[in-house]
Design a protein around this motif. Structure first.
Motif, PDB file in Angstrom:
ATOM      1  N   THR A 199      39.804  52.953  13.232  1.00 25.01           N
ATOM      2  CA  THR A 199      38.578  52.640  12.504  1.00 25.01           C
ATOM      3  C   THR A 199      38.927  52.093  11.127  1.00 25.01           C
ATOM      4  OG1 THR A 199      38.418  54.840  11.541  1.00 25.01           O
ATOM      5  CG2 THR A 199      37.365  54.497  13.703  1.00 25.01           C
ATOM      6  N   LEU A 200      37.926  51.466  10.472  1.00 21.50           N
ATOM      7  CA  LEU A 200      38.160  50.897   9.149  1.00 21.50           C
ATOM      8  C   LEU A 200      38.512  51.984   8.142  1.00 21.50           C
ATOM      9  CD1 LEU A 200      35.312  48.217   8.916  1.00 21.50           C
ATOM     10  CD2 LEU A 200      37.662  47.953   9.727  1.00 21.50           C
ATOM     11  N   GLY A 201      37.877  53.145   8.254  1.00 21.40           N
ATOM     12  CA  GLY A 201      38.204  54.240   7.348  1.00 21.40           C
ATOM     13  C   GLY A 201      39.636  54.707   7.524  1.00 21.40           C
ATOM     14  N   ASP A 242      41.952  52.156   6.006  1.00 25.17           N
ATOM     15  CA  ASP A 242      42.043  52.306   4.551  1.00 25.17           C
ATOM     16  C   ASP A 242      43.085  53.355   4.173  1.00 25.17           C
ATOM     17  OD1 ASP A 242      40.244  50.399   3.706  1.00 25.17           O
ATOM     18  OD2 ASP A 242      38.520  51.753   3.719  1.00 25.17           O
ATOM     19  N   GLY A 248      40.107  51.424  -0.009  1.00 29.03           N
ATOM     20  CA  GLY A 248      38.941  50.627   0.341  1.00 29.03           C
ATOM     21  C   GLY A 248      39.265  49.185   0.662  1.00 29.03           C
ATOM     22  N   THR A 286      36.932  48.423   3.519  1.00 31.95           N
ATOM     23  CA  THR A 286      35.518  48.801   3.457  1.00 31.95           C
ATOM     24  C   THR A 286      34.839  48.414   2.147  1.00 31.95           C
ATOM     25  OG1 THR A 286      36.215  51.008   2.709  1.00 31.95           O
ATOM     26  CG2 THR A 286      35.786  50.721   5.067  1.00 31.95           C
ATOM     27  N   CYS A 287      35.601  48.006   1.136  1.00 33.92           N
ATOM     28  CA  CYS A 287      35.015  47.624  -0.147  1.00 33.92           C
ATOM     29  C   CYS A 287      35.076  46.117  -0.339  1.00 33.92           C
ATOM     30  CB  CYS A 287      35.737  48.317  -1.312  1.00 33.92           C
ATOM     31  SG  CYS A 287      35.460  50.097  -1.372  1.00 33.92           S
ATOM     32  N   THR A 312      39.762  41.910  12.777  1.00 29.32           N
ATOM     33  CA  THR A 312      38.792  42.986  12.953  1.00 29.32           C
ATOM     34  C   THR A 312      38.127  42.831  14.316  1.00 29.32           C
ATOM     35  OG1 THR A 312      37.085  41.692  11.819  1.00 29.32           O
ATOM     36  CG2 THR A 312      38.348  43.234  10.496  1.00 29.32           C
TER      37      THR A 312
END
Length: 450
Positions: free
Chosen positions: A15-17, A20, A37, A40-41, A60
């Motif tokens: 996952t993106l989290g 990170d 981030g 995600t940022c 992605t």
């Protein structure tokens, strides 16, 4: 691998989290500071189909559950690539602000546009201190790099602020911008092709987890062609006006470092000839530091230009047929060489204040000149030391232009005999008798930089 990056793993995706956390974890020892981030940022945007990590494109992918993920292997490869970068925090490149914003001619398709973004952010917020306190995440990072940690602010005359980044990071961001441009161009080409060959109702498939962009993420310069004198002898004033020149330049690797994509045409402002396509980093390294139109500071980088990488830089300067035929350098470069090399023994020294037994060259070298290279009999170079405790603006030497040229010829024959052997008036029959006028530099601050 730390346990915190394991949740969300499915079929090679995380996952993106988790990505990170992984990015911060595996780049903890990198010389280039990275940011949390990164996936995600802002300015990262998973829906675009990729995320930039340094000069690496990470794909992605939207899973069947509707979540966005990225291949873990690509994140780790991007981290390994960044960890291999060596950064000298003292070797800085100015990124702004300029009186006129530098042209973004080659990378208009790149959303990154990192120079424009950093300059706009700092001007809007009033400097790096307020930018560091901003909490909304906008421009928190660039390609996963925390630029705020390595940004250097300098002040001239107590008023004008300038912002600088280490050269290694500038090259990295330039490569990222180039890679993103190639990705966007390839995506548009694919979309146009799909619109013609597929029925409108055909559903778009999610990309495979191991898919790769058209531009090789392992090597942003893999599709760049080396420069092989294709523009030799051509005038910058003519080429710069031709449509498509900027896109053609972007297809070459930098002719100096050969590792970054070219962005500008470096040219001789005295004779008007193109030298070669170079990257922004090498272009700033080559450019003299003008105080006024006839006055320059001799920066620390000249140690590299006239000592460490002498042969390579001399070959680059002599790509100009005018300089090569006359076995000399453009006037500001010749002035810098005279101060840094020919007058080195005249520069005063003092004890190193840090307590070591050695001695440190005093002050800052500055060279000014009267007259012009077009009238060499009247041209005089004055080498001085500014900010010297024994007397500010202390004059070290006054060297006539012709004497400086002769000293350079002797030094060139001893230091770079291959370059000297390729120079001289008998090496070029078609050189114009009339020297070309100085061409205004459109990438600088309004001064005519030779």
């Amino acid at each position: 691998m730390s346990e915190r990056v394991m949740p969300g793993r499915a079929g090679g995706l995380i996952t993106l989290g988790a990505a990170d956390a992984l990015w911060v974890d595996v780049t903890a020892d990198s010389a280039v500071p990275t940011a949390s981030g990164a996936f995600t940022c802002s300015p990262a945007h998973a829906r675009a189909g990729y995320v930039l990590l340094g000069a690496h494109m990470v794909t992605t992918v939207r899973t069947s559950g509707g979540q966005w993920g990225v291949p873990e292997g690509q994140v780790r490869r991007a981290a390994a690539e960044l960890n291999a970068v060596r950064m000298d925090r003292q070797d800085l490149v100015r990124i702004g602000p300029f009186r006129r914003a530098p042209r973004q001619e080659c990378y208009e398709e790149s959303p990154l546009r990192w120079r424009r973004g950093i300059t706009g952010e700092l001007q809007e917020l009033g400097g790096p201190e307020r930018a560091a306190r901003r909490e909304d995440g906008r421009l928190y990072h660039l390609a996963g790099i925390d630029w705020r940690q390595i940004l250097v602010e300098q002040t001239r005359d107590g008023t004008q602020r300038t912002w600088w980044l280490p050269r290694a990071v500038v090259r990295l961001l330039d490569a990222a911008e180039h890679a993103e441009t190639q990705w966007v161009h390839a995506a548009r080409t694919r979309q146009a092709s799909t619109a013609v060959t597929e029925p409108p109702s055909h559903p778009r498939q999610a990309p495979d987890a191991d898919s790769r962009p058209t531009t090789n993420p392992e090597d942003p310069t893999a599709e760049l062609r080396p420069y092989n004198k294709e523009l030799e002898g051509q005038l910058y004033s003519v080429l710069s006006k031709k449509p498509g020149t900027s896109r053609r330049v972007a297809g070459w690797a930098c002719a100096v470092c050969r590792t970054a994509p070219a962005t500008v045409l470096d040219h001789c402002h005295e004779h008007g000839y193109v030298r070669a396509p170079v990257c922004q980093s090498c272009n700033t390294q080559e450019r003299p530091d003008h105080l006024y139109s006839n006055d320059i500071r001799v920066a620390n980088r000249y140690t590299r230009l006239f000592h460490t990488d002498t042969d390579h830089w001399l070959r680059h300067w002599h790509r100009c047929p005018g300089c090569r035929a006359r076995t000399t350098l453009p006037l500001p470069h010749l002035a810098a060489w005279t101060a840094h090399t020919a007058c080195r023994s005249l520069r005063p020294t003092h004890r190193d204040p840090r307590g070591s037994r050695g001695r440190k060259p005093c002050g800052t070298l500055r060279v000014s000149w009267t007259g012009s290279h077009n009238a060499p009999r009247s041209c005089l170079l004055t080498v001085a030391v500014d900010f010297c405790p024994s007397g500010e603006h202390r004059v070290l030497a006054q060297v006539p232009y012709r004497e400086a040229v002769e000293r350079f010829r002797v030094w060139l024959a001893e230091t770079a005999p291959a370059v000297a052997a390729a120079a001289g008036p008998d090496r070029l029959d078609g050189l114009p008798a009339q020297i070309r006028p100085v061409i205004a530099d459109t990438n600088g601050e309004g001064q005519a930089l030779f």
